[in-house]
Design a protein around this motif. Structure first.
Motif, PDB file in Angstrom:
ATOM      1  N   ASP A 107     -12.766   4.733   1.915  1.00 16.63           N
ATOM      2  CA  ASP A 107     -12.002   4.436   0.713  1.00 16.63           C
ATOM      3  C   ASP A 107     -11.794   2.921   0.655  1.00 16.63           C
ATOM      4  O   ASP A 107     -11.136   2.349   1.532  1.00 16.63           O
ATOM      5  CB  ASP A 107     -10.656   5.165   0.745  1.00 16.63           C
ATOM      6  CG  ASP A 107      -9.881   5.046  -0.571  1.00 16.63           C
ATOM      7  OD1 ASP A 107     -10.226   4.158  -1.368  1.00 16.63           O
ATOM      8  OD2 ASP A 107      -8.955   5.834  -0.780  1.00 16.63           O
ATOM      9  N   ASP A 108     -12.338   2.278  -0.347  1.00 16.72           N
ATOM     10  CA  ASP A 108     -12.234   0.827  -0.463  1.00 16.72           C
ATOM     11  C   ASP A 108     -10.864   0.362  -0.937  1.00 16.72           C
ATOM     12  O   ASP A 108     -10.575  -0.839  -0.915  1.00 16.72           O
ATOM     13  CB  ASP A 108     -13.292   0.291  -1.440  1.00 16.72           C
ATOM     14  CG  ASP A 108     -14.694   0.391  -0.861  1.00 16.72           C
ATOM     15  OD1 ASP A 108     -14.835   0.188   0.367  1.00 16.72           O
ATOM     16  OD2 ASP A 108     -15.643   0.676  -1.619  1.00 16.72           O
ATOM     17  N   THR A 109      -9.998   1.266  -1.383  1.00 16.72           N
ATOM     18  CA  THR A 109      -8.720   0.852  -1.957  1.00 16.72           C
ATOM     19  C   THR A 109      -7.648   0.599  -0.900  1.00 16.72           C
ATOM     20  O   THR A 109      -6.627  -0.018  -1.197  1.00 16.72           O
ATOM     21  CB  THR A 109      -8.204   1.918  -2.944  1.00 16.72           C
ATOM     22  OG1 THR A 109      -7.955   3.148  -2.222  1.00 16.72           O
ATOM     23  CG2 THR A 109      -9.249   2.180  -4.033  1.00 16.72           C
TER      24      THR A 109
ATOM     25  N   TYR B  28      -3.585   2.305  11.850  1.00 19.20           N
ATOM     26  CA  TYR B  28      -3.887   2.755  10.489  1.00 19.20           C
ATOM     27  C   TYR B  28      -3.063   1.909   9.534  1.00 19.20           C
ATOM     28  O   TYR B  28      -1.827   1.884   9.603  1.00 19.20           O
ATOM     29  CB  TYR B  28      -3.528   4.239  10.324  1.00 19.20           C
ATOM     30  CG  TYR B  28      -3.905   4.820   8.985  1.00 19.20           C
ATOM     31  CD1 TYR B  28      -5.180   5.321   8.753  1.00 19.20           C
ATOM     32  CD2 TYR B  28      -2.978   4.858   7.948  1.00 19.20           C
ATOM     33  CE1 TYR B  28      -5.525   5.862   7.518  1.00 19.20           C
ATOM     34  CE2 TYR B  28      -3.317   5.394   6.711  1.00 19.20           C
ATOM     35  CZ  TYR B  28      -4.595   5.885   6.510  1.00 19.20           C
ATOM     36  OH  TYR B  28      -4.929   6.407   5.286  1.00 19.20           O
ATOM     37  N   ARG B  29      -3.739   1.196   8.628  1.00 16.22           N
ATOM     38  CA  ARG B  29      -3.059   0.306   7.689  1.00 16.22           C
ATOM     39  C   ARG B  29      -3.155   0.875   6.270  1.00 16.22           C
ATOM     40  O   ARG B  29      -4.171   1.438   5.899  1.00 16.22           O
ATOM     41  CB  ARG B  29      -3.696  -1.084   7.707  1.00 16.22           C
ATOM     42  CG  ARG B  29      -3.674  -1.819   9.055  1.00 16.22           C
ATOM     43  CD  ARG B  29      -4.336  -3.176   8.887  1.00 16.22           C
ATOM     44  NE  ARG B  29      -4.564  -3.875  10.142  1.00 16.22           N
ATOM     45  CZ  ARG B  29      -3.795  -4.860  10.610  1.00 16.22           C
ATOM     46  NH1 ARG B  29      -2.712  -5.215   9.919  1.00 16.22           N
ATOM     47  NH2 ARG B  29      -4.067  -5.457  11.745  1.00 16.22           N
ATOM     48  N   GLN B  30      -2.108   0.661   5.515  1.00 16.49           N
ATOM     49  CA  GLN B  30      -2.114   1.037   4.105  1.00 16.49           C
ATOM     50  C   GLN B  30      -2.681  -0.061   3.225  1.00 16.49           C
ATOM     51  O   GLN B  30      -3.046   0.189   2.080  1.00 16.49           O
ATOM     52  CB  GLN B  30      -0.703   1.403   3.641  1.00 16.49           C
ATOM     53  CG  GLN B  30      -0.141   2.659   4.274  1.00 16.49           C
ATOM     54  CD  GLN B  30      -0.809   3.934   3.784  1.00 16.49           C
ATOM     55  OE1 GLN B  30      -1.647   3.922   2.898  1.00 16.49           O
ATOM     56  NE2 GLN B  30      -0.466   5.054   4.390  1.00 16.49           N
ATOM     57  N   ALA B  31      -2.715  -1.291   3.735  1.00 18.94           N
ATOM     58  CA  ALA B  31      -3.232  -2.413   2.959  1.00 18.94           C
ATOM     59  C   ALA B  31      -3.974  -3.346   3.896  1.00 18.94           C
ATOM     60  O   ALA B  31      -3.732  -3.373   5.113  1.00 18.94           O
ATOM     61  CB  ALA B  31      -2.096  -3.161   2.266  1.00 18.94           C
TER      62      ALA B  31
END
Length: 264
Positions: A103-105, A259-262
């Motif tokens: 997922d690139d987002t 694990y990063r959200q951004a």
């Protein structure tokens, strides 16, 4: 595109063929001969104890990043191979599964770390032992059966905490981060009495830890998936900017994943 089985303890101590191939066939993931053209599924077992799921995530994350695969599955389960004695194995029979895609987002899984402390390898040992009994039997072997034996020595859980703390701080230093930047800790329930001492040593408040449900507290290889499920169901995984997955087990081996959200 890829299915990895990370389970260790199997019914009747089943070893071959690879359990992943049997799961692949049972779920109908492109069974049979791999096509020369079109879509196939590659499956295999990855055995790394309580750390197996994070190791599988790391492997599939690299292949997703490179575009070799588009969708990866990780499955895991443990059952008591000795049905006559349900207390023979110190874990709860449980299974889990997860899917990974690119997922690139969001950043997603960005960094991994694994360390082994062989000086503690004798603190937790499991294997098969031949239990002989009187009567006619196999030539040169006698009569009996193979039995799984688990030997956990005193001090094992304390050393798990020591090693997990050491690996966590070393991993974060490599990334230029501090423990205060971790919004959520997702630890696999490696052993009773492991999580709270680790949380206290790391200085992480209880409300920043994804504890599994009580009926999954004795999960072994499925522990990481159970902890992730707890983080998702509580809504905290979606709220956390930085999430640290951690598992520790025999070896002693410790694996961690960020694990990063951004993007950092």
């Amino acid at each position: 595109d890829m299915l990895i089985n990370a389970g260790v303890y199997r019914e009747d101590n089943m070893g071959e063929p690879a359990l992943a191939a049997l799961v692949q066939e049972d779920i109908g993931a492109n069974p049979g001969q791999s096509p020369t053209q079109g879509h196939g599924t590659f499956s295999f077992d990855l055995i790394n104890g309580a750390c197996g799921v994070i190791s599988a995530i790391q492997l599939e994350a690299g292949l997703l990043r490179s575009g070799v695969i588009r969708l990866g599955a990780i499955v895991t389960s443990d059952v008591d191979p000795n049905l006559a004695d349900p207390r023979a194995a110190p874990f709860r029979p449980v299974g889990g599964a997860m899917l990974l895609r690119w997922d690139d987002t969001i950043a997603g899984f960005t960094d991994f770390g694994t360390e082994t402390f062989p000086e503690y390898q004798d603190l937790f040992v499991s294997g098969l032992a031949w239990q002989q009994r009187p009567g006619p039997g196999i030539p040169r072997r006698g009569t009996g059966q193979s039995q799984m034996v688990i030997d956990q020595k005193p001090g094992y859980q304390a050393r798990l905490v020591d090693c997990a703390e050491e690996v966590t701080y070393r991993f974060l230093r490599r990334l230029g981060m501090g423990i205060g930047e971790i919004d959520l800790l997702v630890p696999a329930p490696s052993a009773p009495g492991f999580l709270d001492p680790l949380r206290e040593r790391l200085g992480v408040p209880g409300d920043r830890v994804a504890y599994v449900a009580e009926d999954l507290a004795e999960a072994y290889t499925t522990g990481t998936i159970a902890a992730l499920q707890a983080a998702i169901r509580s809504g905290r995984l979606g709220e956390a900017r930085n999430t640290l997955l951690l598992a520790a087990g025999a070896g002693i081996t410790v694996t961690v994943a960020l694990y990063r959200q951004a993007l950092p």
